[in-house]
Design an enzyme around this catalytic site. Structure first.
Site, mmCIF file in Angstrom:
data_model
loop_
_atom_site.group_PDB
_atom_site.id
_atom_site.type_symbol
_atom_site.label_atom_id
_atom_site.label_comp_id
_atom_site.label_asym_id
_atom_site.label_seq_id
_atom_site.Cartn_x
_atom_site.Cartn_y
_atom_site.Cartn_z
ATOM 1 C CE LYS A 9 2.558 36.227 75.478
ATOM 2 N NZ LYS A 9 1.555 35.458 74.718
ATOM 3 C CE1 TYR A 49 3.742 35.535 69.782
ATOM 4 C CE2 TYR A 49 3.315 37.854 70.161
ATOM 5 C CZ TYR A 49 3.551 36.578 70.646
ATOM 6 O OH TYR A 49 3.597 36.344 72.008
ATOM 7 C CG PHE A 57 -4.952 33.935 67.347
ATOM 8 C CD1 PHE A 57 -3.656 34.386 67.569
ATOM 9 C CD2 PHE A 57 -5.142 32.616 66.985
ATOM 10 C CE1 PHE A 57 -2.569 33.530 67.437
ATOM 11 C CE2 PHE A 57 -4.061 31.747 66.852
ATOM 12 C CZ PHE A 57 -2.774 32.211 67.077
ATOM 13 N NE ARG A 85 7.046 26.173 74.380
ATOM 14 C CZ ARG A 85 6.273 26.810 73.514
ATOM 15 N NH1 ARG A 85 6.393 28.123 73.342
ATOM 16 N NH2 ARG A 85 5.354 26.167 72.825
ATOM 17 C CB THR A 91 -0.875 27.754 74.330
ATOM 18 O OG1 THR A 91 0.282 27.161 73.765
ATOM 19 C CG2 THR A 91 -1.043 29.153 73.752
ATOM 20 N NE ARG A 102 1.531 30.603 78.649
ATOM 21 C CZ ARG A 102 2.130 30.169 77.554
ATOM 22 N NH1 ARG A 102 2.107 28.864 77.261
ATOM 23 N NH2 ARG A 102 2.745 30.998 76.742
ATOM 24 C CG ASN A 112 -0.435 33.064 76.630
ATOM 25 O OD1 ASN A 112 0.030 34.195 76.518
ATOM 26 N ND2 ASN A 112 -0.171 32.099 75.779
ATOM 27 C CG HIS A 115 6.739 34.484 73.677
ATOM 28 N ND1 HIS A 115 6.140 33.698 72.710
ATOM 29 C CD2 HIS A 115 8.063 34.539 73.353
ATOM 30 C CE1 HIS A 115 7.060 33.314 71.839
ATOM 31 N NE2 HIS A 115 8.245 33.804 72.204
ATOM 32 C CD GLU A 126 10.855 33.737 69.676
ATOM 33 O OE1 GLU A 126 11.086 33.641 70.895
ATOM 34 O OE2 GLU A 126 9.905 33.152 69.125
HETATM 35 P P1 CMP Z 1 2.509 32.777 72.679
HETATM 36 O O1 CMP Z 1 3.084 31.557 73.324
HETATM 37 O O2 CMP Z 1 3.212 34.063 72.899
HETATM 38 O O3 CMP Z 1 2.396 32.515 71.094
HETATM 39 C C1 CMP Z 1 1.353 33.014 70.295
HETATM 40 C C2 CMP Z 1 0.319 33.751 71.074
HETATM 41 O O4 CMP Z 1 -0.927 33.900 70.400
HETATM 42 C C3 CMP Z 1 -0.041 32.929 72.315
HETATM 43 O O5 CMP Z 1 1.012 32.936 73.210
HETATM 44 C C4 CMP Z 1 -1.338 33.603 72.750
HETATM 45 O O6 CMP Z 1 -1.099 34.855 73.385
HETATM 46 C C5 CMP Z 1 -1.977 33.871 71.371
HETATM 47 N N1 CMP Z 1 -2.909 32.792 70.977
HETATM 48 C C6 CMP Z 1 -2.612 31.530 70.662
HETATM 49 N N2 CMP Z 1 -3.721 30.836 70.312
HETATM 50 C C7 CMP Z 1 -4.752 31.702 70.410
HETATM 51 C C8 CMP Z 1 -6.144 31.605 70.172
HETATM 52 N N3 CMP Z 1 -6.690 30.451 69.753
HETATM 53 N N4 CMP Z 1 -6.904 32.693 70.348
HETATM 54 C C9 CMP Z 1 -6.353 33.848 70.758
HETATM 55 N N5 CMP Z 1 -5.028 34.016 70.984
HETATM 56 C C10 CMP Z 1 -4.226 32.960 70.817
#
Ligand code: CMP
Length: 160
Positions: A9, A49, A57, A85, A91, A102, A112, A115, A126
């Site tokens: 990212k 997404y 968010f 994963r 996450t 992470r 984070n 993805h 995807e």
């Molecule tokens: P990802 O695994 O790419 O999947 C969804 C993304 O949304 C996640 O990583 C984060 O970048 C973002 N995300 C998930 N939960 C939150 C949250 N509570 N607040 C802000 N961003 C979030």
């Protein structure tokens, strides 16, 4: 062998962590089957997404993912979805275990770094959003027999 979609990212690029993150995947034995550097269009991020569209968010997530180029990848390997994963960790950076990507490189909730598809079904939806089929490797790497013992698949009783 299974394919999964990974996206390094904007924060991974801005923080110059691309090489170190790729090393984690390569060291594990995953094969880079496709990779590019690209500035994502808003429509691609919205589709990728879509499951989060109703979440508070979501607008910030779309802004973040379109703010700077990203590096999408297809990684290939045995149980690649589950393995990636695990390599990523939880996450949110502050919850991710040390030793995970992470857990070692981030502390944010939203930023984070990486993805990874959450299931083989998600991966197969995807991957075509980011890669044409001709961009995905079909050749086998030369070190394969040393990374994957072929006799594990065939049954150890027949091992010479
Ligand atoms: P990802 O695994 O790419 O999947 C969804 C993304 O949304 C996640 O990583 C984060 O970048 C973002 N995300 C998930 N939960 C939150 C949250 N509570 N607040 C802000 N961003 C979030």
């Amino acid at each position: 062998m299974e394919d999964t979609l990974i996206i390094l990212k904007p924060d991974a690029l801005q923080r110059r962590l691309v090489g170190r993150i790729l090393t984690r995947f390569e060291e594990k034995g995953l094969i880079i089957a496709a990779m590019k550097l690209v500035q994502l269009r808003r429509e691609v991020v919205e589709e990728h997404y879509a499951v989060h569209r109703e979440r508070p968010f979501y607008p910030g997530l779309v802004r973040y993912m379109t703010s700077h180029p990203v590096v999408p990848l297809v990684l290939r390997g045995r149980r690649a979805v589950e393995v990636c994963r695990k390599l990523l960790g939880a996450t949110h950076g502050y919850e991710a275990q040390p030793g995970t990507i992470r857990g070692d490189f981030g502390i944010s909730k939203s930023m984070n770094l990486v993805h990874a598809s959450d299931s083989p079904e998600s991966a197969s939806k995807e991957i075509p959003l980011f890669f044409q089929s001709y961009e995905i490797l079909s050749a086998k790497p030369a070190d394969l027999p040393w990374v994957y013992d072929p006799w594990e698949e065939l049954g150890d009783q027949d091992r010479p």
